[in-house]
Motif scaffolding. Structure first.
Motif, PDB file in Angstrom:
ATOM      1  N   GLU A 233      13.429  44.512  76.387  1.00  0.00           N
ATOM      2  CA  GLU A 233      12.223  45.259  76.021  1.00  0.00           C
ATOM      3  C   GLU A 233      11.364  44.401  75.109  1.00  0.00           C
ATOM      4  OE1 GLU A 233      11.011  49.438  73.739  1.00  0.00           O
ATOM      5  OE2 GLU A 233      13.096  48.749  73.836  1.00  0.00           O
ATOM      6  N   THR A 234      10.057  44.421  75.346  1.00  0.00           N
ATOM      7  CA  THR A 234       9.131  43.625  74.541  1.00  0.00           C
ATOM      8  C   THR A 234       8.120  44.535  73.865  1.00  0.00           C
ATOM      9  OG1 THR A 234       7.659  43.267  76.432  1.00  0.00           O
ATOM     10  CG2 THR A 234       9.379  41.603  76.007  1.00  0.00           C
ATOM     11  N   ALA A 235       7.544  44.021  72.791  1.00  0.00           N
ATOM     12  CA  ALA A 235       6.530  44.765  72.036  1.00  0.00           C
ATOM     13  C   ALA A 235       5.435  43.808  71.605  1.00  0.00           C
ATOM     14  CB  ALA A 235       7.149  45.441  70.827  1.00  0.00           C
ATOM     15  N   THR A 236       4.196  44.261  71.665  1.00  0.00           N
ATOM     16  CA  THR A 236       3.051  43.479  71.209  1.00  0.00           C
ATOM     17  C   THR A 236       2.564  44.094  69.903  1.00  0.00           C
ATOM     18  OG1 THR A 236       2.441  42.964  73.477  1.00  0.00           O
ATOM     19  CG2 THR A 236       0.770  42.612  71.785  1.00  0.00           C
ATOM     20  N   VAL A 237       2.471  43.269  68.857  1.00  0.00           N
ATOM     21  CA  VAL A 237       2.096  43.776  67.531  1.00  0.00           C
ATOM     22  C   VAL A 237       0.969  42.933  66.957  1.00  0.00           C
ATOM     23  CG1 VAL A 237       4.432  44.617  67.098  1.00  0.00           C
ATOM     24  CG2 VAL A 237       3.776  42.342  66.303  1.00  0.00           C
ATOM     25  N   THR A 238       0.250  43.561  66.020  1.00  0.00           N
ATOM     26  CA  THR A 238      -0.714  42.850  65.183  1.00  0.00           C
ATOM     27  C   THR A 238      -0.127  42.777  63.792  1.00  0.00           C
ATOM     28  OG1 THR A 238      -2.593  43.626  66.484  1.00  0.00           O
ATOM     29  CG2 THR A 238      -3.039  42.827  64.258  1.00  0.00           C
ATOM     30  N   ALA A 239      -0.002  41.579  63.270  1.00  0.00           N
ATOM     31  CA  ALA A 239       0.670  41.376  61.982  1.00  0.00           C
ATOM     32  C   ALA A 239      -0.350  41.138  60.883  1.00  0.00           C
ATOM     33  CB  ALA A 239       1.626  40.198  62.076  1.00  0.00           C
ATOM     34  N   LEU A 240      -0.056  41.735  59.729  1.00  0.00           N
ATOM     35  CA  LEU A 240      -0.861  41.538  58.528  1.00  0.00           C
ATOM     36  C   LEU A 240       0.036  40.876  57.496  1.00  0.00           C
ATOM     37  CD1 LEU A 240      -3.402  41.968  56.773  1.00  0.00           C
ATOM     38  CD2 LEU A 240      -2.525  44.249  56.207  1.00  0.00           C
ATOM     39  N   LYS A 241      -0.223  39.597  57.233  1.00  0.00           N
ATOM     40  CA  LYS A 241       0.610  38.850  56.301  1.00  0.00           C
ATOM     41  C   LYS A 241       0.093  39.020  54.879  1.00  0.00           C
ATOM     42  CE  LYS A 241       1.783  35.406  59.810  1.00  0.00           C
ATOM     43  NZ  LYS A 241       1.749  33.982  60.187  1.00  0.00           N
ATOM     44  N   SER A 242       1.028  39.114  53.941  1.00  0.00           N
ATOM     45  CA  SER A 242       0.682  39.305  52.533  1.00  0.00           C
ATOM     46  C   SER A 242       1.327  38.213  51.702  1.00  0.00           C
ATOM     47  CB  SER A 242       1.154  40.674  52.050  1.00  0.00           C
ATOM     48  OG  SER A 242       0.592  41.710  52.850  1.00  0.00           O
ATOM     49  N   ALA A 243       0.747  38.009  50.522  1.00  0.00           N
ATOM     50  CA  ALA A 243       1.276  36.961  49.649  1.00  0.00           C
ATOM     51  C   ALA A 243       2.577  37.358  49.008  1.00  0.00           C
ATOM     52  CB  ALA A 243       0.242  36.618  48.574  1.00  0.00           C
ATOM     53  N   SER A 244       2.793  38.676  48.815  1.00  0.00           N
ATOM     54  CA  SER A 244       4.007  39.143  48.166  1.00  0.00           C
ATOM     55  C   SER A 244       4.281  40.575  48.583  1.00  0.00           C
ATOM     56  CB  SER A 244       3.874  39.042  46.634  1.00  0.00           C
ATOM     57  OG  SER A 244       2.819  39.907  46.183  1.00  0.00           O
ATOM     58  N   ALA A 245       5.422  41.083  48.193  1.00  0.00           N
ATOM     59  CA  ALA A 245       5.756  42.466  48.507  1.00  0.00           C
ATOM     60  C   ALA A 245       4.830  43.427  47.774  1.00  0.00           C
ATOM     61  CB  ALA A 245       7.218  42.722  48.142  1.00  0.00           C
ATOM     62  N   ALA A 246       4.431  43.053  46.536  1.00  0.00           N
ATOM     63  CA  ALA A 246       3.531  43.922  45.772  1.00  0.00           C
ATOM     64  C   ALA A 246       2.166  43.994  46.451  1.00  0.00           C
ATOM     65  CB  ALA A 246       3.403  43.393  44.356  1.00  0.00           C
ATOM     66  N   ALA A 247       1.671  42.869  46.949  1.00  0.00           N
ATOM     67  CA  ALA A 247       0.377  42.867  47.634  1.00  0.00           C
ATOM     68  C   ALA A 247       0.452  43.677  48.921  1.00  0.00           C
ATOM     69  CB  ALA A 247      -0.026  41.428  47.939  1.00  0.00           C
ATOM     70  N   ALA A 248       1.571  43.593  49.642  1.00  0.00           N
ATOM     71  CA  ALA A 248       1.732  44.374  50.867  1.00  0.00           C
ATOM     72  C   ALA A 248       1.775  45.869  50.554  1.00  0.00           C
ATOM     73  CB  ALA A 248       3.001  43.938  51.577  1.00  0.00           C
ATOM     74  N   ALA A 249       2.427  46.236  49.444  1.00  0.00           N
ATOM     75  CA  ALA A 249       2.466  47.648  49.056  1.00  0.00           C
ATOM     76  C   ALA A 249       1.075  48.154  48.716  1.00  0.00           C
ATOM     77  CB  ALA A 249       3.412  47.819  47.876  1.00  0.00           C
ATOM     78  N   ALA A 250       0.259  47.333  48.084  1.00  0.00           N
ATOM     79  CA  ALA A 250      -1.118  47.732  47.762  1.00  0.00           C
ATOM     80  C   ALA A 250      -1.939  47.904  49.042  1.00  0.00           C
ATOM     81  CB  ALA A 250      -1.751  46.690  46.844  1.00  0.00           C
ATOM     82  N   GLN A 251      -1.707  47.074  50.018  1.00  0.00           N
ATOM     83  CA  GLN A 251      -2.437  47.202  51.285  1.00  0.00           C
ATOM     84  C   GLN A 251      -2.025  48.465  52.043  1.00  0.00           C
ATOM     85  OE1 GLN A 251      -1.333  43.389  52.898  1.00  0.00           O
ATOM     86  NE2 GLN A 251      -3.340  42.479  52.431  1.00  0.00           N
ATOM     87  N   LEU A 252      -0.770  48.825  51.952  1.00  0.00           N
ATOM     88  CA  LEU A 252      -0.307  50.029  52.644  1.00  0.00           C
ATOM     89  C   LEU A 252      -1.042  51.271  52.159  1.00  0.00           C
ATOM     90  CD1 LEU A 252       3.563  49.552  52.967  1.00  0.00           C
ATOM     91  CD2 LEU A 252       1.927  49.937  54.831  1.00  0.00           C
TER      92      LEU A 252
END
Length: 462
Positions: free
Chosen positions: A305-324
């Motif tokens: 099974e395959t999946a196509t995704v769009t990825a949003l890369k962040s500098a850190s876990a804290a930055a990713a949490a802020a983006q969420l």
């Protein structure tokens, strides 16, 4: 006084008895001596003919002797004892000087002497074969190159040029070989010669590959050598090799012991590869074979099974949490991706279930999402922290045989090659009575106290 004369006896001296016999003996005539001579000559002639006349037993013995020599020569050839085989064939030809296949046998003798590196004896046999094969053009075509090879090995490069010129004058088969690319020591190298060299180079390279059925790869490699630059490089390599080897023979480097040892190793490798290639040619899969193999190995060809995704890369876990906190929909996710500093970098990835991604790492959480959803917590991968939006999913499937037929055929051939080589190895170990000692796989003990223990021989069922 007259009375005295009358009464005197008449005495006369007679011939001595021996001389009387000699005088009255009868001497034989000349014709008697001629008769004796003829009888003596006839007796000698009869004795000579009786001695030379073959009896039935001697004729059968002579035929048996020839057959024995022929069988011995063939047996020696099978054991790669070239010189001994050549000498035995010579003995056979001496016993049967009027053999119908004398020219072919002399060519055989020359070839065997060439293999045993007795180039002088090889030339003698080949020249005699050439003289006898005046009406056999096919045999002459095989003899000529062998004579040239012998002359090269003997370092007689002037004779090589003259021999090639003589062969050209005899059969005049120069047309169709293309233009002359180079000449040295009277020998011309033409376009057709370069083509044959390229083909042999490619075939030798492919022969070392463990897999058969490399016709497509062969054509691709040959195509690479069609460019002018590639052909010039090949010609340059040929000239270097030829000139360097000629100089090495002049310096007698081929007589050194280490050269003979290296050549023996190379010869062993080439012979082993040739045997393997010949055995692998027996593997010719049919459509039924490929279909049966595919049916039994479908799980191996199942696409995950395959999946196509769009990825949003962040500098850190804290930055990713802020983006969420800014994402309430898929459009919000895409806007953040467009506004991020990774606009020029790759943001869309195709992932496979059960397989790690080289940048994102473990992607198992993606396959738990529904299409249009995104990860609700940052994921740490090899290239940093990221969030993913699932664009689409494709369920796993087994492709149709028509889509992957070449791959299945290659896998089938590989499987059969492994089975064939294992069986061949077991057969040859049994044929040559090979036994592997247990101590061969163990490190040597100090003091030499370890005893060799004979292991079992592998059989075909293992």
């Amino acid at each position: 006084m007259s009375d005295d004369r009358e009464t005197k006896p008449a005495l006369a001296l007679a011939e001595p008895p021996k001389r009387l016999l000699q005088r009255h003996a009868v001497r034989p005539g000349r014709w008697v001596w001629v008769l004796f001579g003829l009888q003596f000559v006839c007796l000698i002639g009869i004795a000579f003919q009786l001695r030379r006349r073959p009896t039935a037993d001697t004729m059968v013995a002579s035929a048996d002797e020839r057959e024995q020599l022929r069988a011995t020569a063939l047996a020696l050839e099978e054991r790669s004892l070239s010189r001994a085989a050549a000498e035995t064939w010579r003995a056979y030809l001496r016993r049967d000087p009027r053999a119908a296949d004398r020219a072919q046998l002399l060519y055989r003798v020359g070839r065997l002497f060439l293999e045993s590196e007795d180039y002088g004896a090889a030339v003698v046999a080949l020249v005699e074969a050439e003289q006898l094969a005046a009406d056999d053009t096919k045999l002459q075509a095989r003899i000529g190159p062998k004579i040239v090879e012998c002359l090269r090995r003997l370092g007689r490069y002037g004779e090589v040029g003259r021999e090639l010129s003589r062969q050209v004058e005899v059969d005049a088969q120069v047309t169709g070989r293309g233009a002359v690319l180079a000449s040295f020591a009277g020998e011309s190298f033409r376009e057709a010669d370069l083509d044959r060299l390229i083909e042999r180079t490619v075939d030798r390279a492919l022969a070392l590959q463990p897999r058969g059925g490399l016709e497509v790869q062969r054509e691709a490699l040959l195509k690479q050598y069609q460019s002018r630059e590639a052909r010039q490089q090949m010609l340059q390599r040929l000239l270097e090799r030829e000139l360097f080897s000629r100089r090495a023979r002049e310096l007698k480097l081929d007589r050194e012991d280490d050269f003979a040892a290296d050549r023996q190793v190379l010869e062993t490798e080439l012979l082993a590869n040739r045997l393997v290639s010949r055995e692998l040619e027996k593997i010719q899969p049919t459509d039924v074979d490929i279909e049966s193999f595919f049916a039994a190995q479908q799980d191996a060809y199942r696409e995950p099974e395959t999946a196509t995704v769009t990825a949003l890369k962040s500098a850190s876990a804290a930055a990713a949490a802020a983006q969420l906190k800014q994402i309430n929909s898929g459009d919000d996710f895409r806007r953040l991706v467009e506004a991020s500093a990774q606009q020029e970098a790759e943001t869309t990835f195709t992932l496979s279930r059960g397989r790690s991604h080289p940048e994102l790492g473990d992607v198992s959480t993606v396959f738990e999402l529904e299409v249009g959803a995104w990860t609700k917590s940052p994921v740490v991968g090899r290239a940093g922290t990221w969030l993913a939006l699932l664009q689409s999913k494709t369920p796993g499937r087994v492709p149709d045989l028509t889509e992957i037929r070449l791959r299945v055929a290659a896998d089938y051939r590989m499987r059969k090659q492994q089975e064939l080589l294992r069986g061949l190895l077991a057969e040859l170990m049994d044929r040559y009575d090979v036994r592997i000692l247990d101590s061969a796989a163990q490190p040597a003990e100090s003091g030499g106290g370890q005893k060799n223990r004979e292991s079992h021989k592998p059989n075909k069922s293992e």
